[in-house]
Motif scaffolding. Structure first.
Motif, PDB file in Angstrom:
ATOM      1  N   MET A  32      13.150  10.818  88.160  1.00  0.00           N
ATOM      2  CA  MET A  32      13.207  11.440  89.479  1.00  0.00           C
ATOM      3  C   MET A  32      12.386  10.592  90.439  1.00  0.00           C
ATOM      4  O   MET A  32      11.326  10.089  90.079  1.00  0.00           O
ATOM      5  N   THR A  72      17.922  19.094  88.724  1.00  0.00           N
ATOM      6  CA  THR A  72      17.537  19.033  90.129  1.00  0.00           C
ATOM      7  C   THR A  72      16.032  19.245  90.242  1.00  0.00           C
ATOM      8  O   THR A  72      15.408  19.814  89.347  1.00  0.00           O
ATOM      9  N   SER A  73      15.475  18.792  91.358  1.00  0.00           N
ATOM     10  CA  SER A  73      14.055  18.986  91.594  1.00  0.00           C
ATOM     11  C   SER A  73      13.786  18.950  93.089  1.00  0.00           C
ATOM     12  O   SER A  73      14.407  18.176  93.822  1.00  0.00           O
ATOM     13  N   PHE A 104      14.299  15.635  95.295  1.00  0.00           N
ATOM     14  CA  PHE A 104      14.117  14.389  94.571  1.00  0.00           C
ATOM     15  C   PHE A 104      15.492  13.818  94.256  1.00  0.00           C
ATOM     16  O   PHE A 104      16.458  14.565  94.071  1.00  0.00           O
ATOM     17  N   VAL A 117      11.288  21.308  88.338  1.00  0.00           N
ATOM     18  CA  VAL A 117      12.458  20.632  87.779  1.00  0.00           C
ATOM     19  C   VAL A 117      13.317  21.698  87.097  1.00  0.00           C
ATOM     20  O   VAL A 117      12.846  22.429  86.226  1.00  0.00           O
ATOM     21  N   ILE A 154      17.605  12.357  91.417  1.00  0.00           N
ATOM     22  CA  ILE A 154      17.536  12.433  89.959  1.00  0.00           C
ATOM     23  C   ILE A 154      18.569  11.469  89.364  1.00  0.00           C
ATOM     24  O   ILE A 154      19.740  11.490  89.747  1.00  0.00           O
TER      25      ILE A 154
END
Length: 93
Positions: A53, A24-25, A39, A72, A41
């Motif tokens: 991403m 995840t980000s 974001f 991230v 992903i």
């Protein structure tokens, strides 16, 4: 559009297998901001540590001009372990 290709490696520079991992980000105005944009992903090749991403053109257009930070995060689902992979800066102009 904003896109970034990532190859995740271990400390010894060997390829990190991302099978059973969730990446995840989030993009924030600062590390202390509570508001964040996720974001999107895509795991392009989990076994070889490759992910991408992206932020859509619409999302990017709606951002105020300036500098943003992102982090991230990798969650190893099988071992219930979370790790921050890296951080970066995005400048919207």
């Amino acid at each position: 559009n904003y896109a970034l290709q990532i190859e995740v490696v271990n400390n010894d520079d060997s390829i990190r297998n991302l099978v059973n991992h969730v990446i995840t980000s989030q993009l924030k105005k600062s590390t202390y901001s509570t508001e964040a944009i996720d974001f999107v992903i895509y795991t392009t090749d989990a076994a070889n540590g490759n992910v991408a991403m992206t932020l859509s053109a619409t999302t990017t257009t709606n951002l105020e001009l300036g500098r943003y930070v992102y982090t991230v995060i990798m969650n190893d689902v099988a071992n219930n372990f979370t790790e921050r992979l890296f951080e970066g800066i995005v400048t919207v102009t």
